[in-house]
Design an enzyme around this catalytic site. Sequence first.
Site, short mmCIF file in Angstrom:
data_model
loop_
_atom_site.label_atom_id
_atom_site.label_comp_id
_atom_site.label_asym_id
_atom_site.label_seq_id
_atom_site.Cartn_x
_atom_site.Cartn_y
_atom_site.Cartn_z
CE LYS A 91 -5.17 9.12 -6.85
NZ LYS A 91 -3.85 8.42 -7.32
CB THR A 92 -3.61 10.00 0.08
OG1 THR A 92 -4.72 9.06 -0.13
CG2 THR A 92 -3.94 10.17 1.87
CG ASP A 136 -8.98 7.75 -2.36
OD1 ASP A 136 -8.28 8.30 -3.13
OD2 ASP A 136 -8.55 6.46 -2.42
CB THR A 185 -7.28 5.38 -9.89
OG1 THR A 185 -8.35 4.72 -9.66
CG2 THR A 185 -6.57 5.45 -8.56
NE ARG A 244 0.78 3.54 -1.65
CZ ARG A 244 -0.47 3.89 -1.84
NH1 ARG A 244 -1.28 3.27 -2.89
NH2 ARG A 244 -1.03 4.97 -1.27
#
Length: 383
Positions: A91-92, A136, A185, A244
């Site tokens: 997302k980032t 965020d 999230t 990640r």
Amino acid sequence: MSRPRCARPCAPWADGVAEPLEPEYGGERLVTSSADDVERAAEAALRPKKLDEFVGQRVVRDQLSLVLQAALARDASPDHVLLSGPPGLGKTTLAMIIAAELGTSLRVTSGPAIQHAGDLAAVLSSLEEGEVLFIDEIHRLARPAEELLYVAMEDFRVDVVVGKGAGASAIPLALPPFTVVGATTRSGLLPAPLRDRFGFTGHLDFYDAHELERVITRSAGLLGVAIQHAAAHEIAGRSRGTPRIANRLLRRVRDWAQVRGDGSLDLRAARAALEVYEVDPIGLDRLDRAVLDAVCRRFGGGPVGLGTLAMTVGEEPDTVETVAEPYLVREGLLGRTPRGRVATQAAWEHLGLEPPPGAWGAPLGGTLFDGSGAGGGDGGAPQ
């Protein structure tokens, strides 16, 4: 419309606002999908810079590409964008790519960092035309800030309150066109008025093994190391569908190859490194296996209450529920019933144990036996 370009690298959390982390197991858990500031710095070199470099999420990529290309053709700011999905899926990265594709700068903050409407007003009033504001964990915005954001997103203005008490007055301040990119999230916690102000909503799903292999191969090239296909496949299978985690495991395999191997990232190095870090072939670590082992060996497959289970493995109930359970349930290794947690047939088999007759999830008379006597639900377990 003129679009200011970044005067400095648009690194994540460039404004000094840290993303709130989910609870971590011991702070050293390799297979957690959250990241601290140190890891974000390591990730920065691996992030794709353009949309066509972004691996996976094909539907979201295609839709987002249309939104951005149309905005560029009209020489206007695109609609506000909401990205939802579990941590670690990109997302980032997508927020940074949106700013890069538009040729503008990225302003970064987070929901928990904005506790007052004045905090958000200060950020909004400093935006330049065409900038992208990334928020965020946007579902964690304070209510006064939410209400201010409604007006800013829809009408491009903020009301600055001057004075106090009965003599206070609101002065409208016009804002230049800008784009909000929100990431969450937990999209279900977003208030409907805020969610409705996003013109584009994209949900990011977990990656399949083939996509993760591409992520790992690309990252290895950026790290300056060659990786064999078999090693990339092995790491991908243990990465829980999360880029990640895949990149984190890749770095640990690289460390093992440099220190204990011959520098080659081959299958032997991948398996040996992940054995050292106790990440098994399906991505379970010590805590995950301890939970399954306790349910199967100590409690005969369950059901067992969350509090009892946590005490057995020596962890807090919140740690078991938020750190270990989500992946175990998603992989069909653990079930949650109104009477407690139960191990599935797949859990017994993964531990190399013989499942008892009628194990939860085992075929029984052509149907799946759920062990609950009432269809098995997601209700909370007794403590």
